[in-house]
Design a protein around this motif. Sequence first.
Motif, PDB file in Angstrom:
ATOM      1  N   GLY A  75       0.820  -1.202   0.000  1.00  0.00           N
ATOM      2  CA  GLY A  75       0.000   0.000   0.000  1.00  0.00           C
ATOM      3  C   GLY A  75       0.853   1.251   0.000  1.00  0.00           C
ATOM      4  N   GLY A  76       0.441   2.252  -0.741  1.00  0.00           N
ATOM      5  CA  GLY A  76       1.149   3.527  -0.782  1.00  0.00           C
ATOM      6  C   GLY A  76       2.407   3.465  -1.626  1.00  0.00           C
ATOM      7  N   LYS A  77       3.241   4.477  -1.454  1.00  0.00           N
ATOM      8  CA  LYS A  77       4.479   4.563  -2.222  1.00  0.00           C
ATOM      9  C   LYS A  77       5.438   3.448  -1.831  1.00  0.00           C
ATOM     10  CE  LYS A  77       4.286   9.529  -2.859  1.00  0.00           C
ATOM     11  NZ  LYS A  77       4.970  10.805  -2.627  1.00  0.00           N
ATOM     12  N   CYS A  78       6.252   3.034  -2.793  1.00  0.00           N
ATOM     13  CA  CYS A  78       7.207   1.944  -2.580  1.00  0.00           C
ATOM     14  C   CYS A  78       8.536   2.329  -3.197  1.00  0.00           C
ATOM     15  CB  CYS A  78       6.668   0.673  -3.228  1.00  0.00           C
ATOM     16  SG  CYS A  78       7.766  -0.749  -3.093  1.00  0.00           S
ATOM     17  N   VAL A  79       9.618   2.073  -2.467  1.00  0.00           N
ATOM     18  CA  VAL A  79      10.970   2.280  -2.981  1.00  0.00           C
ATOM     19  C   VAL A  79      11.539   0.906  -3.295  1.00  0.00           C
ATOM     20  CG1 VAL A  79      13.292   3.110  -2.460  1.00  0.00           C
ATOM     21  CG2 VAL A  79      11.291   4.391  -1.644  1.00  0.00           C
ATOM     22  N   VAL A  80      12.003   0.735  -4.529  1.00  0.00           N
ATOM     23  CA  VAL A  80      12.562  -0.542  -4.961  1.00  0.00           C
ATOM     24  C   VAL A  80      14.070  -0.367  -5.130  1.00  0.00           C
ATOM     25  CG1 VAL A  80      12.501  -2.354  -6.717  1.00  0.00           C
ATOM     26  CG2 VAL A  80      10.419  -1.042  -6.199  1.00  0.00           C
ATOM     27  N   MET A  81      14.820  -1.212  -4.439  1.00  0.00           N
ATOM     28  CA  MET A  81      16.272  -1.194  -4.549  1.00  0.00           C
ATOM     29  C   MET A  81      16.723  -2.602  -4.899  1.00  0.00           C
ATOM     30  SD  MET A  81      17.179   1.364  -1.407  1.00  0.00           S
ATOM     31  CE  MET A  81      18.774   1.902  -2.008  1.00  0.00           C
ATOM     32  N   GLY A  82      18.008  -2.776  -5.052  1.00  0.00           N
ATOM     33  CA  GLY A  82      18.539  -4.082  -5.379  1.00  0.00           C
ATOM     34  C   GLY A  82      18.489  -5.019  -4.187  1.00  0.00           C
ATOM     35  N   PRO A  83      18.924  -6.254  -4.393  1.00  0.00           N
ATOM     36  CA  PRO A  83      18.933  -7.222  -3.300  1.00  0.00           C
ATOM     37  C   PRO A  83      19.916  -6.783  -2.208  1.00  0.00           C
ATOM     38  CG  PRO A  83      20.097  -8.095  -5.210  1.00  0.00           C
ATOM     39  CD  PRO A  83      19.486  -6.797  -5.633  1.00  0.00           C
ATOM     40  N   THR A  84      19.752  -7.340  -1.029  1.00  0.00           N
ATOM     41  CA  THR A  84      20.635  -6.971   0.068  1.00  0.00           C
ATOM     42  C   THR A  84      21.970  -7.705  -0.037  1.00  0.00           C
ATOM     43  OG1 THR A  84      19.667  -8.644   1.486  1.00  0.00           O
ATOM     44  CG2 THR A  84      18.781  -6.429   1.689  1.00  0.00           C
ATOM     45  N   SER A  85      23.005  -7.009   0.388  1.00  0.00           N
ATOM     46  CA  SER A  85      24.332  -7.577   0.472  1.00  0.00           C
ATOM     47  C   SER A  85      24.918  -7.141   1.811  1.00  0.00           C
ATOM     48  CB  SER A  85      25.206  -7.075  -0.683  1.00  0.00           C
ATOM     49  OG  SER A  85      26.533  -7.522  -0.523  1.00  0.00           O
ATOM     50  N   HIS A  86      25.213  -8.117   2.671  1.00  0.00           N
ATOM     51  CA  HIS A  86      25.707  -7.821   4.021  1.00  0.00           C
ATOM     52  C   HIS A  86      24.719  -6.937   4.783  1.00  0.00           C
ATOM     53  CE1 HIS A  86      29.407  -9.684   2.733  1.00  0.00           C
ATOM     54  NE2 HIS A  86      29.503  -8.812   1.740  1.00  0.00           N
ATOM     55  N   GLY A  87      23.419  -7.178   4.584  1.00  0.00           N
ATOM     56  CA  GLY A  87      22.384  -6.446   5.304  1.00  0.00           C
ATOM     57  C   GLY A  87      22.008  -5.106   4.719  1.00  0.00           C
ATOM     58  N   GLU A  88      22.671  -4.677   3.663  1.00  0.00           N
ATOM     59  CA  GLU A  88      22.384  -3.384   3.035  1.00  0.00           C
ATOM     60  C   GLU A  88      21.856  -3.603   1.623  1.00  0.00           C
ATOM     61  OE1 GLU A  88      22.656  -0.312   4.416  1.00  0.00           O
ATOM     62  OE2 GLU A  88      23.157  -1.318   6.296  1.00  0.00           O
ATOM     63  N   PRO A  89      20.823  -2.837   1.216  1.00  0.00           N
ATOM     64  CA  PRO A  89      20.340  -2.969  -0.160  1.00  0.00           C
ATOM     65  C   PRO A  89      21.364  -2.429  -1.149  1.00  0.00           C
ATOM     66  CG  PRO A  89      19.183  -1.202   0.971  1.00  0.00           C
ATOM     67  CD  PRO A  89      20.063  -1.867   1.986  1.00  0.00           C
ATOM     68  N   THR A  90      21.380  -3.017  -2.310  1.00  0.00           N
ATOM     69  CA  THR A  90      22.276  -2.584  -3.383  1.00  0.00           C
ATOM     70  C   THR A  90      21.460  -1.762  -4.386  1.00  0.00           C
ATOM     71  OG1 THR A  90      21.858  -4.641  -4.574  1.00  0.00           O
ATOM     72  CG2 THR A  90      23.757  -4.613  -3.081  1.00  0.00           C
ATOM     73  N   ASP A  91      22.130  -1.291  -5.431  1.00  0.00           N
ATOM     74  CA  ASP A  91      21.426  -0.552  -6.478  1.00  0.00           C
ATOM     75  C   ASP A  91      20.424  -1.466  -7.180  1.00  0.00           C
ATOM     76  OD1 ASP A  91      22.871   1.739  -5.956  1.00  0.00           O
ATOM     77  OD2 ASP A  91      24.330   1.381  -7.551  1.00  0.00           O
ATOM     78  N   CYS A  92      19.339  -0.872  -7.629  1.00  0.00           N
ATOM     79  CA  CYS A  92      18.320  -1.610  -8.368  1.00  0.00           C
ATOM     80  C   CYS A  92      18.961  -2.199  -9.625  1.00  0.00           C
ATOM     81  CB  CYS A  92      17.181  -0.675  -8.728  1.00  0.00           C
ATOM     82  SG  CYS A  92      15.669  -1.513  -9.163  1.00  0.00           S
ATOM     83  N   THR A  93      18.675  -3.461  -9.897  1.00  0.00           N
ATOM     84  CA  THR A  93      19.301  -4.142 -11.029  1.00  0.00           C
ATOM     85  C   THR A  93      18.561  -3.838 -12.334  1.00  0.00           C
ATOM     86  OG1 THR A  93      17.982  -6.138 -10.705  1.00  0.00           O
ATOM     87  CG2 THR A  93      20.104  -6.024  -9.549  1.00  0.00           C
ATOM     88  N   GLU A  94      19.278  -3.915 -13.425  1.00  0.00           N
ATOM     89  CA  GLU A  94      18.713  -3.642 -14.744  1.00  0.00           C
ATOM     90  C   GLU A  94      17.503  -4.534 -15.060  1.00  0.00           C
ATOM     91  OE1 GLU A  94      18.263  -1.470 -18.167  1.00  0.00           O
ATOM     92  OE2 GLU A  94      19.623  -1.056 -16.501  1.00  0.00           O
ATOM     93  N   PRO A  95      17.548  -5.857 -14.779  1.00  0.00           N
ATOM     94  CA  PRO A  95      16.360  -6.680 -15.081  1.00  0.00           C
ATOM     95  C   PRO A  95      15.107  -6.220 -14.325  1.00  0.00           C
ATOM     96  CG  PRO A  95      18.269  -8.088 -14.745  1.00  0.00           C
ATOM     97  CD  PRO A  95      18.684  -6.692 -14.355  1.00  0.00           C
ATOM     98  N   VAL A  96      15.253  -5.758 -13.094  1.00  0.00           N
ATOM     99  CA  VAL A  96      14.093  -5.275 -12.324  1.00  0.00           C
ATOM    100  C   VAL A  96      13.585  -3.971 -12.927  1.00  0.00           C
ATOM    101  CG1 VAL A  96      13.320  -4.436 -10.067  1.00  0.00           C
ATOM    102  CG2 VAL A  96      14.736  -6.499 -10.224  1.00  0.00           C
ATOM    103  N   ILE A  97      14.497  -3.094 -13.323  1.00  0.00           N
ATOM    104  CA  ILE A  97      14.098  -1.838 -13.960  1.00  0.00           C
ATOM    105  C   ILE A  97      13.358  -2.122 -15.267  1.00  0.00           C
ATOM    106  CG2 ILE A  97      14.974   0.255 -15.087  1.00  0.00           C
ATOM    107  CD1 ILE A  97      17.242   0.213 -12.953  1.00  0.00           C
ATOM    108  N   VAL A  98      13.869  -3.050 -16.054  1.00  0.00           N
ATOM    109  CA  VAL A  98      13.228  -3.409 -17.323  1.00  0.00           C
ATOM    110  C   VAL A  98      11.839  -4.011 -17.062  1.00  0.00           C
ATOM    111  CG1 VAL A  98      13.361  -4.991 -19.299  1.00  0.00           C
ATOM    112  CG2 VAL A  98      15.379  -3.669 -18.602  1.00  0.00           C
TER     113      VAL A  98
END
Length: 115
Positions: A75-98
């Motif tokens: 529900g509401g706005k959503c921020v999409v980032m890449g998968p987590t690495s060592h507990g931190e999200p990474t940059d959004c990946t190209e396949p997800v953006i596509v």
Amino acid sequence: MICPDLQSCEIEDVESDGLNAIQLIVGGDVDVVTTPHASLFMNRNAKDLKLPINELATYLWWRLNPAMEAVDVIGGKCVVMGPTSHGEPTDCTEPVIVLCGEMERIAKAIRASSP
């Protein structure tokens, strides 16, 4: 990437110390769901606040994690980032953006063909 409403996504950088930035974007306390391909950040209290279902973010989540299809929604706005690495999200990946871009185009085509 930000899915600000029910039918669109925007590519936008979120600060690396992003929790405060993400809280501002989603409008409150943050909850996160993770998949092998992405981390989706949303308002933890979306259901209590009766925020509208974000159809695009929900469908993206379901595509990335089929076990959640028809089980829960975002529900509401959503921020999409890449998968987590060592507990931190990474940059959004190209396949997800596509994938999000394809879903956005389909939603626009459906809206355009509706009477």
